[in-house]
Scaffold this motif. Structure first.
Motif, PDB file in Angstrom:
ATOM      1  N   PHE A 124      51.944 -22.684  12.832  1.00 32.81           N
ATOM      2  CA  PHE A 124      50.524 -22.981  12.684  1.00 32.81           C
ATOM      3  C   PHE A 124      50.075 -23.872  13.834  1.00 32.81           C
ATOM      4  O   PHE A 124      50.705 -24.884  14.151  1.00 32.81           O
ATOM      5  N   ASP A 125      48.964 -23.491  14.493  1.00 29.64           N
ATOM      6  CA  ASP A 125      48.413 -24.313  15.567  1.00 29.64           C
ATOM      7  C   ASP A 125      46.893 -24.191  15.563  1.00 29.64           C
ATOM      8  O   ASP A 125      46.306 -23.604  14.641  1.00 29.64           O
ATOM      9  N   ALA A 126      46.269 -24.741  16.601  1.00 31.51           N
ATOM     10  CA  ALA A 126      44.809 -24.797  16.642  1.00 31.51           C
ATOM     11  C   ALA A 126      44.169 -23.419  16.709  1.00 31.51           C
ATOM     12  O   ALA A 126      42.971 -23.274  16.395  1.00 31.51           O
ATOM     13  N   ALA A 127      44.916 -22.402  17.117  1.00 33.09           N
ATOM     14  CA  ALA A 127      44.367 -21.058  17.225  1.00 33.09           C
ATOM     15  C   ALA A 127      44.567 -20.228  15.958  1.00 33.09           C
ATOM     16  O   ALA A 127      44.087 -19.095  15.884  1.00 33.09           O
ATOM     17  N   SER A 128      45.243 -20.775  14.967  1.00 31.61           N
ATOM     18  CA  SER A 128      45.548 -20.003  13.764  1.00 31.61           C
ATOM     19  C   SER A 128      44.283 -19.712  12.962  1.00 31.61           C
ATOM     20  O   SER A 128      43.432 -20.591  12.777  1.00 31.61           O
ATOM     21  N   THR A 129      44.169 -18.500  12.473  1.00 27.92           N
ATOM     22  CA  THR A 129      43.009 -18.094  11.689  1.00 27.92           C
ATOM     23  C   THR A 129      43.254 -18.190  10.187  1.00 27.92           C
ATOM     24  O   THR A 129      42.306 -18.132   9.397  1.00 27.92           O
TER      25      THR A 129
END
Length: 257
Positions: free
Chosen positions: A228-233
């Protein structure tokens, strides 16, 4: 923005297509790894697309479901008549006993359109978990840019020779709610298919969990343990009730420090 409660309405309108396009296998594998032998409780069990494969692995699975129509479809599936299911509001978690794993997936926490009822739900989950038990939430990560696009442009998810179904959205960003309206135009007239949610960012769910006495153990971008990171939807978040023995096997991926 006025909101409505989906209970009953959702089942009547969506029962026939409830399982369409959803492969439960990754979720089943993930949840089985956390179940620690069970018993297991699914909130909004629906037609059993996840619960029945879990039960087939030898786990004792129970459910809560607000739609009698979906429970009827569950009962008609192989093994569905054997699962204990309470028909009621998922926020009440109106079951007896204690569970090693409770899960609430496919964005269903957001179907509780009242913030107080979302908090009630997590408090009641903590009540029925055994010490050391796990609670899993799957939900989308709100995307303000996507909200803007959906408000500006109507979608057309269904067009045939006999019908068309444009879909419209209206968001209340301060209240963190939306109403989606799908209008079906056909020879039989026009039908409205409303749907609403009260969405939360992952950190807001964490705070609800903390107030309920649960701690965030891990967060993933999907059922296969993606980081999970800042780009995860989307996110799959695992919360733990303190105490008890050793937890079940974790799914692969990044732990939350």
């Amino acid at each position: 923005m006025p909101m409505f409660h989906y209970r009953g309405h959702f089942g009547r309108r969506r029962a026939a297509s409830h399982d369409a396009g959803r492969d439960p296998a990754p979720a089943v594998d993930f949840l089985a790894g956390l179940a620690d032998g069970g018993p297991v409780l699914e909130l909004a069990i629906g037609t059993g697309r996840v619960a029945l494969p879990l039960a087939a692995r030898g786990l004792a699975v129970e459910g809560v479901e607000g739609s009698p129509e979906l429970v009827q479809r569950l009962r008609a599936r192989p093994g569905g008549a054997d699962l204990p299911v309470v028909v009621g509001d998922l926020a009440d978690v109106a079951v007896r006993g204690r569970f090693r794993l409770v899960y609430l997936i496919f964005d269903t926490l957001f179907n509780l359109v009242d913030a107080d009822r979302q908090a009630d739900c997590l408090r009641n989950v903590a009540r029925v978990l055994t010490p050391g038990g796990a609670f899993v939430v799957e939900a989308f990560v709100p995307d303000l840019a996507r909200f803007e696009r959906e408000e500006r442009q109507a979608r057309m998810p269904s067009v045939t020779e006999d019908s068309a179904a444009p879909r419209l959205h209206r968001y209340d960003r301060a209240a963190q709610t939306f109403i989606r309206q799908t209008l079906t135009y056909s020879a039989g007239g026009v039908r409205l298919w409303p749907f609403g949610m009260h969405y939360l960012w992952p950190g807001q769910i964490d705070r609800l969990a903390e107030r309920a006495g649960l701690r965030l153990e891990a967060r993933y971008a999907g059922w296969r343990g993606e980081v999970f990171d800042a780009a995860s939807t989307d996110h799959v978040s695992v919360y733990r009730k303190p105490g008890g023995g050793s937890p079940g096997r974790e799914a692969p991926g990044s732990r939350v420090p």
